[in-house]
Design a protein around this motif. Structure first.
Motif, short mmCIF file in Angstrom:
data_model
loop_
_atom_site.label_atom_id
_atom_site.label_comp_id
_atom_site.label_asym_id
_atom_site.label_seq_id
_atom_site.Cartn_x
_atom_site.Cartn_y
_atom_site.Cartn_z
N GLU A 93 23.08 -63.31 -15.57
CA GLU A 93 23.30 -62.95 -14.12
C GLU A 93 22.73 -61.92 -13.44
O GLU A 93 22.57 -62.15 -12.28
N ALA A 94 22.95 -60.95 -14.29
CA ALA A 94 21.97 -59.85 -13.97
C ALA A 94 20.69 -60.13 -13.28
O ALA A 94 20.21 -59.59 -12.41
N ALA A 101 21.75 -51.72 -0.48
CA ALA A 101 22.48 -52.75 -1.03
C ALA A 101 21.78 -53.07 -2.54
O ALA A 101 22.50 -53.34 -3.53
N LEU A 102 20.53 -53.13 -2.63
CA LEU A 102 19.97 -53.35 -3.96
C LEU A 102 20.45 -52.11 -5.01
O LEU A 102 20.68 -52.48 -6.25
N HIS A 103 20.35 -51.04 -4.49
CA HIS A 103 20.88 -49.65 -5.37
C HIS A 103 22.13 -50.15 -5.82
O HIS A 103 22.56 -49.91 -6.83
N ASP A 104 22.99 -50.33 -4.85
CA ASP A 104 24.41 -50.77 -5.42
C ASP A 104 24.56 -51.78 -6.44
O ASP A 104 25.32 -51.73 -7.23
N LEU A 105 23.80 -52.86 -6.12
CA LEU A 105 23.66 -54.08 -7.19
C LEU A 105 23.04 -53.54 -8.73
O LEU A 105 23.51 -53.82 -9.37
N CYS A 106 22.18 -52.53 -8.49
CA CYS A 106 21.79 -51.79 -9.67
C CYS A 106 22.79 -51.19 -10.35
O CYS A 106 23.06 -51.17 -11.53
N GLU A 130 25.89 -51.90 -10.04
CA GLU A 130 26.81 -52.82 -10.43
C GLU A 130 26.33 -53.28 -12.09
O GLU A 130 27.12 -53.78 -12.83
N HIS A 131 25.10 -53.75 -12.28
CA HIS A 131 24.51 -54.06 -13.40
C HIS A 131 24.03 -53.11 -14.45
O HIS A 131 23.19 -53.47 -15.33
N ASP A 189 21.47 -51.12 -13.92
CA ASP A 189 19.79 -50.92 -14.18
C ASP A 189 19.50 -49.76 -13.55
O ASP A 189 19.15 -49.62 -12.12
N ILE A 190 19.57 -48.75 -14.49
CA ILE A 190 19.17 -47.33 -14.00
C ILE A 190 17.80 -47.08 -13.73
O ILE A 190 17.55 -46.23 -12.54
N ALA A 191 16.96 -47.67 -14.30
CA ALA A 191 15.33 -47.69 -13.88
C ALA A 191 15.15 -48.11 -12.21
O ALA A 191 14.34 -47.61 -11.65
N THR A 192 15.46 -49.13 -11.98
CA THR A 192 15.35 -49.76 -10.64
C THR A 192 16.05 -49.03 -9.63
O THR A 192 15.39 -48.35 -8.71
N ALA A 193 17.21 -48.53 -9.91
CA ALA A 193 18.05 -47.52 -8.98
C ALA A 193 17.49 -46.21 -8.99
O ALA A 193 17.22 -45.76 -7.83
N SER A 194 16.68 -45.82 -10.20
CA SER A 194 15.98 -44.55 -9.95
C SER A 194 14.78 -44.68 -8.94
O SER A 194 14.48 -43.94 -8.10
N VAL A 195 13.83 -45.59 -8.98
CA VAL A 195 12.65 -46.05 -8.07
C VAL A 195 13.31 -46.08 -6.95
O VAL A 195 12.34 -45.57 -6.00
N LEU A 196 14.25 -46.78 -6.53
CA LEU A 196 14.73 -47.23 -5.18
C LEU A 196 15.08 -45.72 -4.48
O LEU A 196 14.81 -45.53 -3.24
N GLU A 197 15.46 -44.73 -5.20
CA GLU A 197 15.87 -43.61 -4.50
C GLU A 197 15.00 -42.78 -3.70
O GLU A 197 15.12 -42.42 -2.75
N ASN A 198 13.69 -42.70 -4.37
CA ASN A 198 12.45 -42.30 -3.60
C ASN A 198 12.18 -43.25 -2.22
O ASN A 198 11.83 -42.57 -1.34
#
Length: 171
Positions: free
Chosen positions: A21-22, A131-136, A138-139, A141-150
């Motif tokens: 699902e993730a 929105a993708l950061h929020d989804l990260c 939820e699942h 996904d720390i690595a993707t969330a971190s990349v998104l922040e920049n």
């Protein structure tokens, strides 16, 4: 069935700690975001190439910088999808089917209209990044969330710069 909803071929199956699902949710959102980034990149370069008028040099260089920032997002974003076990874009057709950022094929666009359109599109991209950061989150996904922040920070800066340039132009 569009690209975002396709399952990963067994030949491309990447080991992942994420649930099916993730993988499905994160891959679909990231792939749609990637299509938007490519669409906005090409629109930014289109306006860069077709800029004219009194502030040509300033706007031309600004849009070149913005385009470079956008292009720099593409490979890491696609690779994140693959790292978590998903599949991403394969072609220009995939981009066209998935993008939410509208193209602009007009022969001439006034420079202020170009900048206003890019400001709005970057604002939409910013909402999608968040929105993708929020989804990260939820699942987990720390690595993707971190990349998104920049990228969120860079996109906020693009929106801000475009807003300030257009502040007194009624656009």
């Amino acid at each position: 069935m569009n690209q975002v909803s396709k399952l990963v071929s067994p030949a491309l199956k990447t080991p992942s700690a994420f649930s099916d699902e993730a993988i499905r949710d994160l891959s679909a959102a990231a792939t749609t975001l990637l299509a938007d980034v490519f669409a906005l990149y090409l629109k930014t370069k289109n306006f860069h190439w077709h800029m004219s008028g009194a502030n040509f040099r300033e706007y031309h260089l600004l849009l070149d910088d913005h385009g470079a920032q956008l292009f720099e997002m593409t490979d890491p974003l696609a690779e994140r999808v693959r790292k978590i076990g998903g599949s991403t874009l394969h072609s220009i057709g995939d981009i066209a089917r998935s993008q939410r950022i509208a193209d602009n094929d007009a022969d001439f666009v006034h420079p202020h209209e170009m900048l206003a359109e890019l400001r709005e599109d970057n604002g939409r991209l910013l909402a999608s990044l968040r929105a993708l950061h929020d989804l990260c989150e939820e699942h987990n996904d720390i690595a993707t969330a971190s990349v998104l922040e920049n990228w969120i920070d860079e996109t906020e800066q693009r929106v801000w710069f475009l807003f300030e340039i257009l502040r007194d132009t009624n656009r």
